[in-house]
Design a protein around this motif. Structure first.
Motif, short mmCIF file in Angstrom:
data_model
loop_
_atom_site.label_atom_id
_atom_site.label_comp_id
_atom_site.label_asym_id
_atom_site.label_seq_id
_atom_site.Cartn_x
_atom_site.Cartn_y
_atom_site.Cartn_z
N UNK A 53 12.14 -53.83 12.29
CA UNK A 53 11.80 -52.53 12.90
C UNK A 53 12.75 -51.44 12.44
N UNK A 54 14.04 -51.76 12.43
CA UNK A 54 15.06 -50.78 12.05
C UNK A 54 14.91 -50.39 10.58
N UNK A 55 14.70 -51.38 9.71
CA UNK A 55 14.53 -51.10 8.29
C UNK A 55 13.26 -50.30 8.03
N UNK A 105 14.07 -46.74 8.89
CA UNK A 105 14.91 -46.12 7.86
C UNK A 105 14.09 -45.77 6.62
N UNK A 106 13.17 -46.65 6.24
CA UNK A 106 12.33 -46.39 5.07
C UNK A 106 11.44 -45.17 5.32
N UNK A 107 10.87 -45.06 6.50
CA UNK A 107 10.05 -43.89 6.83
C UNK A 107 10.86 -42.61 6.74
N UNK A 108 12.09 -42.66 7.23
CA UNK A 108 12.95 -41.47 7.19
C UNK A 108 13.27 -41.09 5.74
N UNK A 136 5.56 -40.92 15.54
CA UNK A 136 5.00 -42.21 15.15
C UNK A 136 5.54 -43.31 16.06
N UNK A 137 6.83 -43.24 16.37
CA UNK A 137 7.41 -44.25 17.27
C UNK A 137 6.71 -44.21 18.62
N UNK A 138 6.52 -43.03 19.18
CA UNK A 138 5.85 -42.91 20.47
C UNK A 138 4.43 -43.45 20.42
N UNK A 139 3.71 -43.14 19.34
CA UNK A 139 2.33 -43.59 19.23
C UNK A 139 2.24 -45.10 19.05
N UNK A 140 3.22 -45.70 18.42
CA UNK A 140 3.18 -47.13 18.12
C UNK A 140 3.99 -47.97 19.08
N UNK A 141 4.49 -47.37 20.14
CA UNK A 141 5.29 -48.12 21.11
C UNK A 141 4.37 -48.59 22.23
N UNK A 160 7.83 -52.10 19.79
CA UNK A 160 7.14 -51.39 18.73
C UNK A 160 5.95 -52.23 18.28
N UNK A 161 4.79 -51.62 18.14
CA UNK A 161 3.59 -52.32 17.71
C UNK A 161 3.60 -52.41 16.19
N UNK A 162 3.51 -53.63 15.67
CA UNK A 162 3.67 -53.82 14.23
C UNK A 162 2.49 -53.31 13.41
N UNK A 163 1.26 -53.43 13.91
CA UNK A 163 0.10 -52.96 13.16
C UNK A 163 -0.87 -52.26 14.10
N UNK A 164 -0.69 -50.95 14.30
CA UNK A 164 -1.53 -50.22 15.24
C UNK A 164 -3.03 -50.29 14.93
N UNK A 165 -3.39 -50.51 13.68
CA UNK A 165 -4.80 -50.55 13.30
C UNK A 165 -5.52 -51.75 13.91
N UNK A 166 -4.80 -52.86 14.11
CA UNK A 166 -5.43 -54.06 14.65
C UNK A 166 -4.95 -54.41 16.06
N UNK A 167 -4.05 -53.60 16.61
CA UNK A 167 -3.48 -53.88 17.93
C UNK A 167 -4.51 -53.61 19.04
N UNK A 168 -4.38 -54.32 20.17
CA UNK A 168 -5.21 -53.99 21.32
C UNK A 168 -4.92 -52.56 21.75
N UNK A 169 -5.93 -51.84 22.24
CA UNK A 169 -5.71 -50.46 22.64
C UNK A 169 -6.56 -50.12 23.86
N UNK A 170 -6.26 -48.99 24.48
CA UNK A 170 -7.00 -48.50 25.64
C UNK A 170 -6.89 -46.98 25.67
N UNK A 171 -7.94 -46.34 26.14
CA UNK A 171 -7.94 -44.89 26.31
C UNK A 171 -7.70 -44.54 27.77
N UNK A 172 -6.88 -43.51 27.98
CA UNK A 172 -6.62 -43.02 29.33
C UNK A 172 -6.35 -41.53 29.26
#
Length: 101
Positions: free
Chosen positions: A34-36, A39-42, A52-57, A64-76
């Motif tokens: 997660x840390x690396x 750093x790469x994104x920065x 991005x951190x907030x959206x993927x947390x 931290x969610x590793x793959x937001x594209x395939x992660x479970x999700x919900x709308x609120x």
């Protein structure tokens, strides 16, 4: 507890599943990854690293969610939330207002 004692194969499968979940999500190698990744994104000049951190947390457990594209999700309330697991998604859906304050 009795169900696990009466079903040793099921207990072993549950233990292995739990061990693997801890290995993938909570041990030092995962935290370093997660840390690396951050750093790469920065260094790549990603403009919205904090966003991005907030959206993927995961808003339930904080992971931290590793793959937001395939992660479970919900709308609120017009916003989509992603989760590290179906369990966190289920907890969120029971009381979304608790996790979005």
């Amino acid at each position: 507890t009795l169900r696990l004692l009466r079903n040793p194969d099921g207990a072993l499968a549950l233990a292995n599943s739990g061990r693997e979940r801890v290995r993938q999500n909570f041990l030092l190698p995962r935290l370093l990854l997660n840390e690396l990744s951050l750093m790469k994104e920065i260094t790549d000049g990603k403009p919205h690293v904090a966003r991005a951190w907030e959206e993927w947390r995961d808003h339930v457990c904080g992971m931290m969610v590793s793959d937001p594209a395939t992660a479970p999700c919900a709308d609120f309330e017009g916003q989509t939330y992603v989760f590290c697991s179906k369990r966190c998604q289920s907890r969120f859906l029971k009381h979304p207002e608790h996790f979005t304050r």
